[in-house]
Design a protein around this motif. Structure first.
Motif, mmCIF file in Angstrom:
data_model
loop_
_atom_site.group_PDB
_atom_site.id
_atom_site.type_symbol
_atom_site.label_atom_id
_atom_site.label_comp_id
_atom_site.label_asym_id
_atom_site.label_seq_id
_atom_site.Cartn_x
_atom_site.Cartn_y
_atom_site.Cartn_z
ATOM 1 N N ASN A 176 0.851 -1.183 0.000
ATOM 2 C CA ASN A 176 0.000 0.000 0.000
ATOM 3 C C ASN A 176 0.893 1.242 0.000
ATOM 4 O OD1 ASN A 176 -1.729 2.162 0.644
ATOM 5 N ND2 ASN A 176 -3.068 0.870 1.863
ATOM 6 N N VAL A 177 0.904 1.962 -1.126
ATOM 7 C CA VAL A 177 1.827 3.097 -1.249
ATOM 8 C C VAL A 177 1.322 4.346 -0.536
ATOM 9 C CG1 VAL A 177 2.768 2.238 -3.426
ATOM 10 C CG2 VAL A 177 0.853 3.859 -3.468
ATOM 11 N N PHE A 178 0.123 4.300 0.046
ATOM 12 C CA PHE A 178 -0.351 5.415 0.859
ATOM 13 C C PHE A 178 0.266 5.407 2.257
ATOM 14 C CE2 PHE A 178 -4.722 6.277 -1.364
ATOM 15 C CZ PHE A 178 -4.035 6.870 -2.416
ATOM 16 N N PHE A 179 0.916 4.312 2.640
ATOM 17 C CA PHE A 179 1.450 4.166 4.000
ATOM 18 C C PHE A 179 2.962 4.366 3.997
ATOM 19 C CE2 PHE A 179 3.235 1.160 7.263
ATOM 20 C CZ PHE A 179 2.938 1.952 8.362
ATOM 21 N N ASP A 180 3.446 5.157 4.950
ATOM 22 C CA ASP A 180 4.881 5.326 5.168
ATOM 23 C C ASP A 180 5.112 5.435 6.662
ATOM 24 O OD1 ASP A 180 7.528 6.069 5.370
ATOM 25 O OD2 ASP A 180 7.449 7.572 3.769
ATOM 26 N N GLN A 181 5.650 4.374 7.231
ATOM 27 C CA GLN A 181 5.793 4.333 8.687
ATOM 28 C C GLN A 181 6.822 5.339 9.207
ATOM 29 O OE1 GLN A 181 7.073 0.434 9.825
ATOM 30 N NE2 GLN A 181 8.882 0.441 8.508
ATOM 31 N N THR A 182 7.622 5.917 8.315
ATOM 32 C CA THR A 182 8.610 6.910 8.762
ATOM 33 C C THR A 182 8.004 8.287 8.944
ATOM 34 O OG1 THR A 182 9.310 7.576 6.525
ATOM 35 C CG2 THR A 182 10.373 5.626 7.477
ATOM 36 N N LYS A 183 6.789 8.485 8.466
ATOM 37 C CA LYS A 183 6.143 9.786 8.583
ATOM 38 C C LYS A 183 5.352 9.869 9.892
ATOM 39 C CE LYS A 183 7.578 11.028 4.512
ATOM 40 N NZ LYS A 183 8.636 12.058 4.369
ATOM 41 N N PRO A 184 5.290 11.052 10.499
ATOM 42 C CA PRO A 184 4.586 11.175 11.788
ATOM 43 C C PRO A 184 3.138 10.711 11.751
ATOM 44 C CG PRO A 184 5.888 13.138 11.329
ATOM 45 C CD PRO A 184 5.940 12.304 10.092
#
Length: 441
Positions: free
Chosen positions: A255-263
């Motif tokens: 899922n490219v909407f998710f980025d765990q590095t972002k707050p």
């Protein structure tokens, strides 16, 4: 999505004693149409040899119609559960082709396939879920629909208050028998209003499902002596019906909407996709809210999605981002209503989002969660969605991205017919005007 072949369809039709097949297709304005054939014609139909004229697709009859062909998609073969088992009735959803085998420019299903292919060429796969609301009304002695609700229930009420529970249960069971993946169903806020939630699926399969869903719901309601309507705002002073689309983009099963590095867990792609939806909100509204009546729903109240913005919890925003993260990260487009053509709504939303990604757009700041009632009208003046079909069509006419998403043929026909619809509305005297003015002027 099922992967039936033509041979599978012929075999299943024979095994299940199918006698009639409805070749279904959707016109530009989202109305489901069909041509019924006998099983003896099925093989010829699967070869794309059933022809008719284009007026049924384009929604109007004029002197410039052309011959077109139906091309059934074998993966959409399903038997109607409510029809007799002896002499059963099945359906196939069709693409519409020109006589030379190329996609007909007025086929909205082919338009969605073209837009999805463009996304796939960028390595992106679109998944969509749908929360679809509708009303159940009583009918009169002649069987004509009224606006008298069959209950006075509210949000998530149970029987005996929710008198539509039996009809809604039969709808869900029928949908499941037809292969739908139903997540949930419940009574909505307004009396007589209901919602059924279809789980995420490939975007094309979901658009097919939404079209079929409306047909099934109306059919089952009729069998219960009720009339189901997807009109956005059939009753004044209560909530209207929406069709919330839960959208996610995927690449290589991620899922490219998710980025765990972002707050907040939202990726740059998610933010740009949201920005694209906001950028094209006006034109998107014309496609997703295509009736004069649609704008009675998206008016200032606590729950209507009236603002061209996004939020996690502000229900006035056209876009909500639920708190789920990881594989469940999604953008919920709340502004569409169920009167829209799902193939065109998904196409427009996809291209708006892709435009945001390609141009590297930045979304506006999220809307604050609580906007006081006295402030909402001022916010609408600054950030509101179009207040009428006329305003939405003006935005649509000027938006090259949304125009291109639908294609020249559909866009120009859609605009012409909808401008005529607005003018017809403007020329009529309505009951409110009589009640408001006749006595005093």
């Amino acid at each position: 999505m099922k992967t039936f072949t033509k041979e599978d369809v012929l075999e299943k039709a024979a095994e299940n004693n199918v006698k009639f097949i409805r070749l279904q297709f959707t016109n530009i304005f989202g109305t489901l149409k069909n041509i019924a054939i006998t099983v003896e014609e099925l093989e010829r139909a699967l070869e794309g040899q059933i022809s008719f004229d284009s007026s049924v697709i384009e929604g109007t009859v004029d002197r410039h119609e052309s011959d077109i062909l139906l091309n059934p998609d074998p993966s959409t073969f399903v038997i109607f559960p409510w029809r007799p088992r002896e002499g059963a009735v099945a359906r196939l959803i069709c693409d519409v082709l020109n006589p030379d085998g190329t996609p007909f420019a007025g086929c909205s299903r082919s338009v969605l396939k073209r837009n999805l292919a463009e996304a796939e060429n960028k390595g992106l796969h679109l998944q969509v879920g749908a929360e679809i609301e509708f009303f159940l009304f009583q009918t009169d002695e002649s069987g004509k629909p009224t606006v008298i609700t069959h209950d006075q229930a509210g949000y998530c009420d149970l029987t005996p208050v929710d008198m539509g529970e039996n009809a809604r249960r039969d709808m869900v069971l029928t949908l499941q028998e037809m292969g739908f993946d139903v997540s949930s169903s419940h009574h909505e806020i307004a009396p007589g209003q209901h919602e059924i939630f279809l789980k995420d699926d490939d975007a094309l399969a979901m658009a097919d499902s939404i079209t079929t869903f409306k047909f099934v719901v109306r059919t089952i309601a009729q069998r219960h002596g009720l009339h189901a309507t997807f009109m956005p705002k059939p009753v004044s002073d209560v909530n209207g019906s929406g069709m919330h689309l839960q959208i996610s983009l995927w690449r290589n099963d991620q899922n490219v909407f998710f980025d765990q590095t972002k707050p907040n867990g939202l990726s740059a792609i998610a933010n740009r996709f949201i920005a694209g939806l906001v950028e094209h909100a006006g034109a998107l509204t014309a496609v997703a809210n295509p009736l004069v009546n649609s704008y009675k729903r998206i008016s200032a109240n606590d729950l209507a999605p009236v603002l061209a913005g996004w939020s996690e919890n502000n229900r006035s925003a056209m876009i909500r981002v639920p708190s789920w993260r990881g594989a469940g990260t999604r953008v919920v487009l709340r502004s569409p209503d169920p009167s829209g053509n799902p193939y065109l709504v998904v196409s427009a939303a996809l291209q708006a989002g892709l435009d945001g990604i390609e141009r590297g757009l930045h979304p506006p700041a999220p809307l604050k969660e609580d906007i006081p009632a006295w402030e909402i009208k001022n916010v609408i003046r600054e950030k509101g969605l179009p207040r009428s079909l006329e305003h939405a069509l003006k935005a649509f006419k000027q938006d090259e991205v949304i125009w291109r998403a639908l294609g020249e043929s559909i866009s120009s026909r859609f605009l012409r017919v909808k401008e005529q619809e607005w003018e017809r509305f403007q020329s009529k005297v309505h009951r409110w005007e009589i009640d408001e003015y006749l006595r005093n002027y």
